[in-house]
Design a protein around this motif. Sequence first.
Motif, PDB file in Angstrom:
ATOM      1  N   VAL A   1       0.846  -0.993   0.034  1.00  0.00           N
ATOM      2  CA  VAL A   1      -0.006  -0.017   0.008  1.00  0.00           C
ATOM      3  C   VAL A   1       0.974   1.210  -0.179  1.00  0.00           C
ATOM      4  N   LEU A   2       0.864   2.174  -1.161  1.00  0.00           N
ATOM      5  CA  LEU A   2       1.402   3.225  -0.982  1.00  0.00           C
ATOM      6  C   LEU A   2       0.574   4.384  -0.080  1.00  0.00           C
ATOM      7  N   ILE A   3       0.947   5.049   0.686  1.00  0.00           N
ATOM      8  CA  ILE A   3       0.343   6.182   1.631  1.00  0.00           C
ATOM      9  C   ILE A   3       0.869   7.359   1.371  1.00  0.00           C
ATOM     10  N   ASP A   4      -0.097   8.269   1.509  1.00  0.00           N
ATOM     11  CA  ASP A   4       0.432   9.684   1.457  1.00  0.00           C
ATOM     12  C   ASP A   4      -0.396  10.524   2.509  1.00  0.00           C
ATOM     13  N   ILE A   5       0.147  11.066   3.745  1.00  0.00           N
ATOM     14  CA  ILE A   5      -0.219  11.530   4.850  1.00  0.00           C
ATOM     15  C   ILE A   5      -0.659  13.200   4.506  1.00  0.00           C
ATOM     16  N   LYS A   6      -1.810  13.563   4.667  1.00  0.00           N
ATOM     17  CA  LYS A   6      -2.152  14.901   4.490  1.00  0.00           C
ATOM     18  C   LYS A   6      -2.933  15.530   5.981  1.00  0.00           C
ATOM     19  N   SER A   7      -2.883  16.765   6.103  1.00  0.00           N
ATOM     20  CA  SER A   7      -3.434  17.367   7.315  1.00  0.00           C
ATOM     21  C   SER A   7      -3.851  18.663   6.992  1.00  0.00           C
ATOM     22  N   GLY A   8      -5.047  19.175   7.379  1.00  0.00           N
ATOM     23  CA  GLY A   8      -5.625  20.488   7.289  1.00  0.00           C
ATOM     24  C   GLY A   8      -6.261  20.263   5.795  1.00  0.00           C
ATOM     25  N   THR A   9      -6.157  21.345   5.135  1.00  0.00           N
ATOM     26  CA  THR A   9      -6.852  21.379   3.407  1.00  0.00           C
ATOM     27  C   THR A   9      -5.866  20.766   2.531  1.00  0.00           C
ATOM     28  N   ALA A  10      -4.758  20.262   3.000  1.00  0.00           N
ATOM     29  CA  ALA A  10      -3.611  19.977   1.915  1.00  0.00           C
ATOM     30  C   ALA A  10      -4.462  18.641   0.879  1.00  0.00           C
ATOM     31  N   ARG A  11      -4.018  18.893  -0.512  1.00  0.00           N
ATOM     32  CA  ARG A  11      -4.570  17.819  -1.283  1.00  0.00           C
ATOM     33  C   ARG A  11      -3.385  17.281  -1.873  1.00  0.00           C
ATOM     34  N   LEU A  12      -3.604  16.185  -2.893  1.00  0.00           N
ATOM     35  CA  LEU A  12      -2.443  15.224  -3.331  1.00  0.00           C
ATOM     36  C   LEU A  12      -1.977  16.337  -4.329  1.00  0.00           C
ATOM     37  N   THR A  13      -0.479  16.150  -4.682  1.00  0.00           N
ATOM     38  CA  THR A  13       0.038  16.822  -5.746  1.00  0.00           C
ATOM     39  C   THR A  13      -0.343  16.299  -7.111  1.00  0.00           C
ATOM     40  N   LYS A  14       0.117  16.999  -8.146  1.00  0.00           N
ATOM     41  CA  LYS A  14      -0.384  16.340  -9.386  1.00  0.00           C
ATOM     42  C   LYS A  14       0.493  15.205  -9.717  1.00  0.00           C
ATOM     43  N   GLY A  15       1.793  15.053  -9.143  1.00  0.00           N
ATOM     44  CA  GLY A  15       2.467  14.062  -9.312  1.00  0.00           C
ATOM     45  C   GLY A  15       1.945  12.647  -8.256  1.00  0.00           C
ATOM     46  N   GLN A  16       1.447  12.990  -7.243  1.00  0.00           N
ATOM     47  CA  GLN A  16       0.847  11.955  -6.335  1.00  0.00           C
ATOM     48  C   GLN A  16      -0.560  11.547  -7.021  1.00  0.00           C
ATOM     49  N   GLN A  17      -1.163  12.448  -7.755  1.00  0.00           N
ATOM     50  CA  GLN A  17      -2.392  11.946  -8.452  1.00  0.00           C
ATOM     51  C   GLN A  17      -2.094  10.838  -9.589  1.00  0.00           C
ATOM     52  N   ALA A  18      -1.013  11.261 -10.247  1.00  0.00           N
ATOM     53  CA  ALA A  18      -0.666  10.510 -11.447  1.00  0.00           C
ATOM     54  C   ALA A  18      -0.036   9.150 -10.829  1.00  0.00           C
ATOM     55  N   ILE A  19       0.580   9.034  -9.794  1.00  0.00           N
ATOM     56  CA  ILE A  19       0.808   7.681  -9.069  1.00  0.00           C
ATOM     57  C   ILE A  19      -0.370   7.026  -8.736  1.00  0.00           C
ATOM     58  N   ALA A  20      -1.180   7.666  -8.130  1.00  0.00           N
ATOM     59  CA  ALA A  20      -2.443   7.087  -7.717  1.00  0.00           C
ATOM     60  C   ALA A  20      -3.220   6.255  -9.063  1.00  0.00           C
ATOM     61  N   GLN A  21      -3.167   7.022 -10.185  1.00  0.00           N
ATOM     62  CA  GLN A  21      -3.870   6.802 -11.371  1.00  0.00           C
ATOM     63  C   GLN A  21      -2.931   5.526 -11.924  1.00  0.00           C
ATOM     64  N   ALA A  22      -1.642   5.565 -11.843  1.00  0.00           N
ATOM     65  CA  ALA A  22      -1.063   4.350 -12.415  1.00  0.00           C
ATOM     66  C   ALA A  22      -1.046   3.149 -11.711  1.00  0.00           C
ATOM     67  N   ILE A  23      -1.435   3.230 -10.328  1.00  0.00           N
ATOM     68  CA  ILE A  23      -1.779   2.145  -9.551  1.00  0.00           C
ATOM     69  C   ILE A  23      -3.049   1.733  -9.932  1.00  0.00           C
ATOM     70  N   ASP A  24      -4.151   2.476  -9.934  1.00  0.00           N
ATOM     71  CA  ASP A  24      -5.678   2.330 -10.275  1.00  0.00           C
ATOM     72  C   ASP A  24      -5.260   1.596 -11.564  1.00  0.00           C
ATOM     73  N   ASP A  25      -4.756   2.058 -12.331  1.00  0.00           N
ATOM     74  CA  ASP A  25      -4.550   1.519 -13.992  1.00  0.00           C
ATOM     75  C   ASP A  25      -3.966  -0.136 -13.947  1.00  0.00           C
ATOM     76  N   GLY A  26      -3.347  -0.272 -12.924  1.00  0.00           N
ATOM     77  CA  GLY A  26      -2.537  -1.533 -12.876  1.00  0.00           C
ATOM     78  C   GLY A  26      -1.256  -1.537 -13.277  1.00  0.00           C
ATOM     79  N   ARG A  27      -0.567  -0.352 -13.572  1.00  0.00           N
ATOM     80  CA  ARG A  27       0.703  -0.166 -13.934  1.00  0.00           C
ATOM     81  C   ARG A  27       1.694  -0.187 -12.859  1.00  0.00           C
ATOM     82  N   VAL A  28       1.760  -1.293 -12.263  1.00  0.00           N
ATOM     83  CA  VAL A  28       2.775  -1.653 -11.162  1.00  0.00           C
ATOM     84  C   VAL A  28       3.236  -2.879 -11.334  1.00  0.00           C
ATOM     85  N   ARG A  29       4.727  -2.987 -11.113  1.00  0.00           N
ATOM     86  CA  ARG A  29       5.247  -4.507 -11.301  1.00  0.00           C
ATOM     87  C   ARG A  29       6.408  -4.463 -10.326  1.00  0.00           C
ATOM     88  N   PHE A  30       7.139  -5.614 -10.125  1.00  0.00           N
ATOM     89  CA  PHE A  30       8.109  -5.837  -9.259  1.00  0.00           C
ATOM     90  C   PHE A  30       9.316  -6.205 -10.136  1.00  0.00           C
TER      91      PHE A  30
END
Length: 163
Positions: A117-146
């Motif tokens: 599991v990849l986790i990003d910690i946010k507090s207050g009104t902080a949101r995911l950066t564009k890069g973090q959003q792209a990583i989340a999308q890559a995981i959702d799309d199954g573009r993950v490997r070992f």
Amino acid sequence: MSVPVALFIGICIGVLISVLWLYLIKIQQLHAEYQYEISEMRREHDQALALARKRSVNTSRAVLKGKMAEQFAPHLPEFDYLPSDARFLGDPVDYVVFSGYNDFREGLSDADEIEVVLIDIKSGTARLTKGQQAIAQAIDDGRVRFETIHIALPTDDNEDEEI
């Protein structure tokens, strides 16, 4: 010199002195207006500078609080994983959690129970950066490997060679 010529010269000198006097008064008025505008600009600048400093300090505090939250997150009740399963990265995501890994290592669970599991910690009104959003999308799309990368190390026979 005749009286009309003297009178004319006197009037001309009077008009000239009056024009100069009015000109000097106008210059003094302009000077006072500009001084007032400069003082207003300085006051506005000082207010803007104070506001910018306040915003900067508040932003700095928020960033520090966020960094502290990132470090303490595995020990907080909101963190649903064992702290010993979490590995801090910091960037681009805060943690990679190998959920179930310690139980597997201790023989308490099977390998198929391990979850990454990849986790990003946010507090207050902080949101995911564009890069973090792209990583989340890559995981959702199954573009993950070992991958395993084998590095060739010099053998004892090649110790004299430069690496």
